[in-house]
Design a protein around this motif. Structure first.
Motif, PDB file in Angstrom:
ATOM      1  N   ALA A  10      -7.824  59.172  72.060  1.00 36.99           N
ATOM      2  CA  ALA A  10      -7.764  58.137  73.095  1.00 36.99           C
ATOM      3  C   ALA A  10      -8.135  58.730  74.450  1.00 36.99           C
ATOM      4  N   ARG A  11      -7.574  59.886  74.749  1.00 42.65           N
ATOM      5  CA  ARG A  11      -7.869  60.550  76.021  1.00 42.65           C
ATOM      6  C   ARG A  11      -9.353  60.899  76.107  1.00 42.65           C
ATOM      7  N   SER A  12      -9.898  61.353  74.998  1.00 40.07           N
ATOM      8  CA  SER A  12     -11.313  61.701  74.952  1.00 40.07           C
ATOM      9  C   SER A  12     -12.196  60.467  75.159  1.00 40.07           C
ATOM     10  N   LEU A  13     -11.856  59.360  74.508  1.00 38.10           N
ATOM     11  CA  LEU A  13     -12.623  58.129  74.689  1.00 38.10           C
ATOM     12  C   LEU A  13     -12.620  57.668  76.142  1.00 38.10           C
ATOM     13  N   LEU A  14     -11.499  57.853  76.804  1.00 37.50           N
ATOM     14  CA  LEU A  14     -11.382  57.451  78.198  1.00 37.50           C
ATOM     15  C   LEU A  14     -12.028  58.454  79.153  1.00 37.50           C
ATOM     16  N   GLY A  15     -12.249  59.673  78.661  1.00 37.55           N
ATOM     17  CA  GLY A  15     -12.837  60.712  79.498  1.00 37.55           C
ATOM     18  C   GLY A  15     -11.882  61.198  80.578  1.00 37.55           C
ATOM     19  N   ILE A  16     -10.581  61.250  80.232  1.00 38.35           N
ATOM     20  CA  ILE A  16      -9.585  61.706  81.201  1.00 38.35           C
ATOM     21  C   ILE A  16      -8.881  62.953  80.690  1.00 38.35           C
ATOM     22  N   ASP A  17      -8.344  63.742  81.604  1.00 38.48           N
ATOM     23  CA  ASP A  17      -7.609  64.941  81.213  1.00 38.48           C
ATOM     24  C   ASP A  17      -6.116  64.628  81.118  1.00 38.48           C
ATOM     25  N   GLN A  18      -5.352  65.626  80.717  1.00 41.03           N
ATOM     26  CA  GLN A  18      -3.906  65.443  80.552  1.00 41.03           C
ATOM     27  C   GLN A  18      -3.233  65.084  81.872  1.00 41.03           C
ATOM     28  N   ARG A  19      -3.717  65.656  82.958  1.00 43.26           N
ATOM     29  CA  ARG A  19      -3.137  65.362  84.267  1.00 43.26           C
ATOM     30  C   ARG A  19      -3.304  63.892  84.617  1.00 43.26           C
ATOM     31  N   ARG A  20      -4.490  63.343  84.367  1.00 45.14           N
ATOM     32  CA  ARG A  20      -4.752  61.930  84.684  1.00 45.14           C
ATOM     33  C   ARG A  20      -3.913  61.013  83.796  1.00 45.14           C
ATOM     34  N   LEU A  21      -3.769  61.368  82.518  1.00 40.80           N
ATOM     35  CA  LEU A  21      -2.932  60.562  81.631  1.00 40.80           C
ATOM     36  C   LEU A  21      -1.481  60.602  82.088  1.00 40.80           C
ATOM     37  N   ALA A  22      -1.032  61.763  82.539  1.00 40.95           N
ATOM     38  CA  ALA A  22       0.335  61.878  83.057  1.00 40.95           C
ATOM     39  C   ALA A  22       0.518  60.947  84.256  1.00 40.95           C
ATOM     40  N   GLU A  23      -0.459  60.920  85.142  1.00 38.43           N
ATOM     41  CA  GLU A  23      -0.386  60.033  86.308  1.00 38.43           C
ATOM     42  C   GLU A  23      -0.348  58.566  85.890  1.00 38.43           C
ATOM     43  N   SER A  25       0.630  57.258  83.095  1.00 35.48           N
ATOM     44  CA  SER A  25       1.808  56.899  82.305  1.00 35.48           C
ATOM     45  C   SER A  25       3.129  57.140  83.019  1.00 35.48           C
ATOM     46  N   GLY A  26       3.103  57.884  84.129  1.00 32.25           N
ATOM     47  CA  GLY A  26       4.343  58.218  84.816  1.00 32.25           C
ATOM     48  C   GLY A  26       5.125  59.314  84.116  1.00 32.25           C
ATOM     49  N   LEU A  27       4.438  60.091  83.275  1.00 33.30           N
ATOM     50  CA  LEU A  27       5.066  61.206  82.563  1.00 33.30           C
ATOM     51  C   LEU A  27       4.575  62.513  83.173  1.00 33.30           C
ATOM     52  N   SER A  28       5.232  63.605  82.817  1.00 31.50           N
ATOM     53  CA  SER A  28       4.814  64.906  83.323  1.00 31.50           C
ATOM     54  C   SER A  28       3.700  65.484  82.447  1.00 31.50           C
ATOM     55  N   VAL A  29       2.929  66.384  83.017  1.00 27.98           N
ATOM     56  CA  VAL A  29       1.874  67.055  82.251  1.00 27.98           C
ATOM     57  C   VAL A  29       2.476  67.820  81.065  1.00 27.98           C
ATOM     58  N   PRO A  30       3.597  68.570  81.232  1.00 30.15           N
ATOM     59  CA  PRO A  30       4.173  69.249  80.068  1.00 30.15           C
ATOM     60  C   PRO A  30       4.584  68.277  78.950  1.00 30.15           C
ATOM     61  N   THR A  31       5.021  67.073  79.310  1.00 32.57           N
ATOM     62  CA  THR A  31       5.367  66.081  78.281  1.00 32.57           C
ATOM     63  C   THR A  31       4.126  65.661  77.517  1.00 32.57           C
ATOM     64  N   ILE A  32       3.034  65.406  78.211  1.00 32.85           N
ATOM     65  CA  ILE A  32       1.774  65.044  77.552  1.00 32.85           C
ATOM     66  C   ILE A  32       1.310  66.204  76.668  1.00 32.85           C
ATOM     67  N   GLN A  33       1.420  67.431  77.162  1.00 33.21           N
ATOM     68  CA  GLN A  33       1.018  68.605  76.380  1.00 33.21           C
ATOM     69  C   GLN A  33       1.841  68.715  75.100  1.00 33.21           C
ATOM     70  N   ARG A  34       3.153  68.513  75.209  1.00 25.35           N
ATOM     71  CA  ARG A  34       4.016  68.570  74.020  1.00 25.35           C
ATOM     72  C   ARG A  34       3.634  67.488  73.018  1.00 25.35           C
ATOM     73  N   MET A  35       3.376  66.295  73.516  1.00 26.52           N
ATOM     74  CA  MET A  35       2.997  65.195  72.626  1.00 26.52           C
ATOM     75  C   MET A  35       1.703  65.509  71.885  1.00 26.52           C
ATOM     76  N   GLU A  36       0.726  66.031  72.598  1.00 29.44           N
ATOM     77  CA  GLU A  36      -0.559  66.345  71.971  1.00 29.44           C
ATOM     78  C   GLU A  36      -0.469  67.528  71.013  1.00 29.44           C
ATOM     79  N   ALA A  37       0.515  68.386  71.203  1.00 27.45           N
ATOM     80  CA  ALA A  37       0.679  69.557  70.335  1.00 27.45           C
ATOM     81  C   ALA A  37       1.471  69.225  69.065  1.00 27.45           C
ATOM     82  N   SER A  38       2.009  68.017  68.976  1.00 26.96           N
ATOM     83  CA  SER A  38       2.772  67.620  67.795  1.00 26.96           C
ATOM     84  C   SER A  38       1.891  67.721  66.557  1.00 26.96           C
ATOM     85  N   GLY A  39       2.521  67.961  65.422  1.00 26.65           N
ATOM     86  CA  GLY A  39       1.776  68.089  64.183  1.00 26.65           C
ATOM     87  C   GLY A  39       1.135  66.797  63.735  1.00 26.65           C
ATOM     88  N   SER A  40       1.847  65.701  63.853  1.00 31.27           N
ATOM     89  CA  SER A  40       1.326  64.422  63.388  1.00 31.27           C
ATOM     90  C   SER A  40       1.886  63.317  64.268  1.00 31.27           C
TER      91      SER A  40
END
Length: 100
Positions: A10-23, A25-40
């Motif tokens: 989804a992030r790739s389709l939008l052409g945005i980085d983790q920082r922009r998604l955090a902005e 969604s109102g979440l922190s960059v480490p939260t987005i990183q943890r979510m993306e690092a999940s196994g499934s």
């Protein structure tokens, strides 16, 4: 439900980085990183997951769940009809599906 691969796609389709998604969604960059690092399937605070999904939907992403009819079958993401992904990186998401 959303999976880590769906989130990355989804992030790739939008052409945005983790920082922009955090902005958006109102979440922190480490939260987005943890979510993306999940196994499934992403596990986490329900409020955080709802913020993430809402931000993706406002930005123009349609999440496709397991068993949902789609042309290709299986899980995935697709852009909503008529959405311009270039707008996702230009402005902040607003309620109602538009970006300013």
């Amino acid at each position: 439900m959303i999976t880590a691969p769906q989130l990355r796609a989804a992030r790739s389709l939008l052409g945005i980085d983790q920082r922009r998604l955090a902005e958006l969604s109102g979440l922190s960059v480490p939260t987005i990183q943890r979510m993306e690092a999940s196994g499934s399937i992403i596990r986490g605070n329900v409020d955080s997951l709802m913020k993430l999904i809402a931000a993706l939907e406002v930005a123009g992403i349609e999440l496709i769940g397991e068993g949902t009819v789609s042309q290709g079958g299986g899980r995935g993401v697709r852009l909503k009809a008529g959405f311009d992904p270039a707008k996702a990186s230009e402005g902040k998401a607003e309620p109602g599906g538009s970006l300013s």
